[in-house]
Design an enzyme around this catalytic site. Structure first.
Site, PDB file in Angstrom:
ATOM      1  N   SER A  84       0.858  -1.188   0.000  1.00 27.07           N
ATOM      2  CA  SER A  84       0.000   0.000   0.000  1.00 27.07           C
ATOM      3  C   SER A  84       0.890   1.232   0.000  1.00 27.07           C
ATOM      4  CB  SER A  84      -0.896   0.012   1.243  1.00 27.07           C
ATOM      5  OG  SER A  84      -1.565   1.250   1.382  1.00 27.07           O
TER       6      SER A  84
ATOM      7  N   TYR B 257      -1.417  -0.402  10.536  1.00 25.21           N
ATOM      8  CA  TYR B 257      -1.661  -0.770   9.138  1.00 25.21           C
ATOM      9  C   TYR B 257      -0.450  -0.424   8.269  1.00 25.21           C
ATOM     10  CZ  TYR B 257      -3.771  -0.887   4.483  1.00 25.21           C
ATOM     11  OH  TYR B 257      -4.039  -1.154   3.158  1.00 25.21           O
TER      12      TYR B 257
END
Length: 264
Positions: free
Chosen positions: A144, A157
């Site tokens: 990501s 995350y």
């Protein structure tokens, strides 16, 4: 529409929705045999039926919870019974939750790492061994932009995705001599149900509309690079540029992140 993936087998985790679903259908539209993995078998069966119509090839649905080693092992055994080889493994499964780290439940962080990192690594280890035996194949791991550019309320995350990126970088070096390729995909925010959990308030999605990606567009880009030597696919271009800037000028990067990318 083409037959560029005819007689190729694509295994996709997180295939019941979002980017995983879009990659499955994009692959099928190019003639691939697809193997779909996720927790929701009923949803997978629907997507498999749609894939068969697109490809005129086989499509299989395999139930698997990537937080459980036993599920991953059982899914791997089932896949081996259904197909003779694996050409592409797409590790698209994952989830996140946006919150201030000091207020976060550490169980959430544990579960994120279990699925986003350890589940991905275990899948890669099992299917990667098959590719080593074949002397060919490609592993596509979803990181990501959060793993490259720090933003507030995403410490766990971002750490998980940074782990995926570095894991993939090392794996690429280890597998290259054996004819197995590794590509990392680092998207920014994408219109998927990821944000149902990550951003329950809807505030972050509202604030980053300008950067939001369509999952079908991401899927097209990913499948386009199947079989290539591309190391990383970073999307969108604006956030990819921010990631490069952050590496060169981290102080400026922090300011830009706080101003433009930390609107959660």
């Amino acid at each position: 529409m083409s037959d560029s993936l005819r007689n190729k087998v694509v295994v996709i985790t997180g295939a019941s929705s979002g980017i995983g679903r879009s990659i499955a259908l994009e692959s099928a539209s190019r003639g691939a045999t697809v193997v779909l993995l996720a927790r929701r078998l009923d949803k997978l069966e629907e997507i498999a039926a749609e894939a068969r119509e697109l490809s005129a090839s086989a499509a299989f649905a395999v139930k698997a919870d990537l937080s459980l080693a036993s599920d991953i092992e059982a899914a791997f055994a089932e896949v081996k019974e259904k197909v003779k080889r694996i050409d592409y493994l797409v590790n698209a499964a994952g989830f996140g939750k946006f919150e201030e780290f000091m207020e976060a439940d550490m169980q959430d962080a544990t579960e994120m790492f279990q699925v986003d990192v350890l589940g991905l690594m275990y899948m890669t280890r099992l299917f990667g061994r098959l590719m080593l035996d074949q002397g060919s194949g490609q592993i596509i791991n979803f990181g990501s932009m959060a793993g490259k550019v720090p933003t507030t309320k995403s410490a766990a995350y971002s750490a998980a995705k940074a782990a995926v990126i570095q894991f993939s970088n090392v794996l690429r070096l280890e597998l290259k001599p054996f004819g197995v390729k590794v590509m990392t995909v680092n998207p920014g925010p994408v219109y998927t149900n990821f944000f149902n959990i990550a951003d329950a308030s809807g505030q972050y999605v509202k604030n980053v509309q300008a950067f939001m990606l369509d999952p079908d567009d991401v899927a097209w880009e990913v499948v386009h690079y199947f079989g290539s030597n591309k190391r990383e696919l970073n999307l969108p271009v604006s956030l990819a540029a921010l990631a490069k800037l952050y590496n060169l000028f981290p102080g400026i990067g922090d300011k830009l992140s706080l101003e433009f990318a930390s609107r959660k």
